[in-house]
Design a protein around this motif. Structure first.
Motif, PDB file in Angstrom:
ATOM      1  N   ILE A 216      10.254  48.382  59.086  1.00  0.00           N
ATOM      2  CA  ILE A 216       9.582  49.067  58.031  1.00  0.00           C
ATOM      3  C   ILE A 216      10.678  49.100  56.858  1.00  0.00           C
ATOM      4  N   GLY A 220       7.686  51.734  51.429  1.00  0.00           N
ATOM      5  CA  GLY A 220       6.357  52.035  52.070  1.00  0.00           C
ATOM      6  C   GLY A 220       5.222  51.232  52.114  1.00  0.00           C
ATOM      7  N   HIS A 221       5.679  49.887  51.618  1.00  0.00           N
ATOM      8  CA  HIS A 221       4.983  48.699  51.425  1.00  0.00           C
ATOM      9  C   HIS A 221       4.999  47.782  52.530  1.00  0.00           C
ATOM     10  N   ALA A 223       5.581  46.546  56.642  1.00  0.00           N
ATOM     11  CA  ALA A 223       5.594  46.970  57.881  1.00  0.00           C
ATOM     12  C   ALA A 223       5.132  45.528  59.174  1.00  0.00           C
ATOM     13  N   HIS A 241       1.826  48.169  55.850  1.00  0.00           N
ATOM     14  CA  HIS A 241       1.781  49.248  55.804  1.00  0.00           C
ATOM     15  C   HIS A 241       0.359  50.335  55.681  1.00  0.00           C
ATOM     16  N   ILE A 257       4.460  57.044  59.161  1.00  0.00           N
ATOM     17  CA  ILE A 257       4.531  55.557  59.587  1.00  0.00           C
ATOM     18  C   ILE A 257       4.792  55.409  61.105  1.00  0.00           C
TER      19      ILE A 257
END
Length: 462
Positions: A216, A220-221, A223, A241, A257
């Motif tokens: 990750i 936060g975009h 994964a 994500h 997450i």
């Protein structure tokens, strides 16, 4: 432990209870077993506790080496079997010493205490053999302190089974990159396979990875999960994500997450083993149970859910509780029933809903003691509080899992109740490190308390 210097290792009882074959791990050095240790093993072997089995295994293993030895050979030492591939290596000896005959070398310590007699025997050997390094090996921290205070120069913990030296080195199951991952990678090869998108990136950009490790970044975009790797390249499965955060199981959505990664592993039927670590209140038990109900009731992939955990002094205390095995186990598995009520708190009658779901999902509560000898087929096994189990106990449970069985191990290494285990020697730590490269397992450290702000503050400050 391989050095040119000859050493004598005096083993405490708890070392043989922790690892019954520990005396074989010292290679060319001599291993001393005081008579007091044999007496303690003799008293423990008949107790109605799980540790009695380890005591019996240790006694039988010692007898296997010493059964043909004469009394004189027992005192002089019997050659230990070779564990080295080097045929020229000189093996150490196994020596039984009658510490009751030793003069009291330590003034100020009562002589009738077993720990003190073992310390006294080590100090006696140290004085008797000044040219040899005499080392007392014990899992008891307080005994190590007393031994040093009594004048013993070398005292050690038994660390042969430790795969890491510090708990901070334990794998979290994921790797977090600073900034935007794609800005670091730049161009890469991507392949679409049905609904799955795979990326192949240079290994130098990611560093050392293991199979099924999650990746990750801070934005936060991004994964992804490691599908495979070579010396030069890493193939990633793009999870997305937003897709991860939108997954749902039995009405439960991930709150962060870390829970999303855990849910991805729990709902993946190709994962035979999922290990969840993390502090109290991070959602380990709730997520495991929600995903288990989703897979058993909604999707019908598995037939039942078996919940088990280590129960302190279970062999003595379980018999005094009324009812069936499930009812006897209920006090130790209250966390499971609490989680079931949380999952159905919006129902008109949460208790009735809980009982109905327990019957529909065929949820069974079992003691770890009764798992040995079974073969569990097509089920989900939830092993709660697994930080209190040794590697040998975990092996007993894992080897019970038959075809089509998924094992979920959860635990908090900060809440170890065993007298003989530490975070680095816990079976849970051993499991995380040993299964890192197994393609059918995944580990996720649920980093973050979601129970309440009170629980989060207590976890950080108490």
């Amino acid at each position: 432990m391989q050095t040119d210097e000859k050493k004598m290792y005096v083993l405490d009882t708890n070392v043989l209870l922790h690892e019954p074959l520990a005396f074989l791990s010292f290679e060319e050095h001599d291993v001393i077993i005081p008579m007091t240790v044999l007496e303690e093993l003799d008293h423990i072997k008949d107790r109605k506790k799980d540790v009695s089995r380890d005591a019996r295994v240790a006694i039988r293993s010692l007898e296997g080496i010493l059964h043909n030895a004469t009394p004189e050979q027992m005192i002089d030492g019997v050659a230990l079997p070779s564990t080295s591939v080097d045929t020229r290596a000189q093996n150490g000896k196994l020596i039984i010493v009658n510490d009751h005959l030793f003069a009291e070398e330590i003034s100020g310590l009562p002589g009738n205490e077993n720990d003190h007699r073992i310390i006294n025997s080590a100090v006696h050997l140290q004085n008797q053999h000044p040219d040899v390094k005499v080392v007392l090996v014990t899992k008891d921290i307080n005994m190590r302190l007393k031994a040093k205070g009594a004048g013993l120069k070398f005292v050690e913990d038994y660390r042969t089974d430790q795969l890491i030296d510090d708990i901070s080195l334990l794998s979290s199951g994921y790797k977090k990159f600073s900034g935007d991952f794609w800005q670091t990678v730049g161009q890469c090869k991507s392949d679409q396979d049905g609904r799955e998108l795979h990326h192949t990136v240079t290994k130098d950009l990611i560093g050392e990875v293991f199979i099924n490790e999650y990746l990750i970044d801070e934005t936060g975009h991004f994964a992804a999960r490691v599908e495979s790797f070579t010396d030069t390249d890493v193939t990633l499965l793009d999870l997305g994500h937003e897709r991860l955060m939108s997954r749902m199981a039995w009405g439960v959505r991930p709150k962060n997450i870390y829970q999303a990664m855990a849910m991805n592993a729990l709902l993946d039927t190709h994962m035979d083993l999922v290990i969840l670590t993390g502090p109290a209140g991070c959602g380990k038990t709730l997520l495991a149970l929600a995903c288990a109900l989703e897979l058993v009731i909604e999707q019908g992939i598995y037939d039942k859910v078996i919940v088990t955990r280590n129960t302190p002094e279970i062999a003595e205390s379980i018999g005094y509780l009324p009812g069936t095995e499930e009812e006897k186990m209920a006090p130790w598995l209250a966390a499971i029933t609490d989680s079931l009520e949380v999952l159905h708190k919006s129902d008109q009658n949460p208790v009735s809903s809980r009982n109905y779901i327990m019957e529909k999902a065929n949820i069974q509560f079992k003691s770890v003691n009764f798992m040995r000898g079974r073969s569990i087929q097509n089920a989900i096994v939830i092993l709660d509080e697994s930080q209190n189990l040794t590697a040998a106990q975990l092996k007993t449970i894992i080897t019970r899992c038959g075809e089509g069985t998924k094992l979920i191990c959860s635990g908090n290494l900060a809440q170890i109740d065993s007298n003989y285990l530490t975070p680095v020697t816990s079976g849970l730590t051993y499991l995380v490190e040993r299964f890192k490269n197994f393609e059918g397992s995944a580990t996720v450290n649920l980093n973050g308390v979601v129970r309440s702000r009170l629980a989060a503050f207590a976890e950080e400050n108490l």
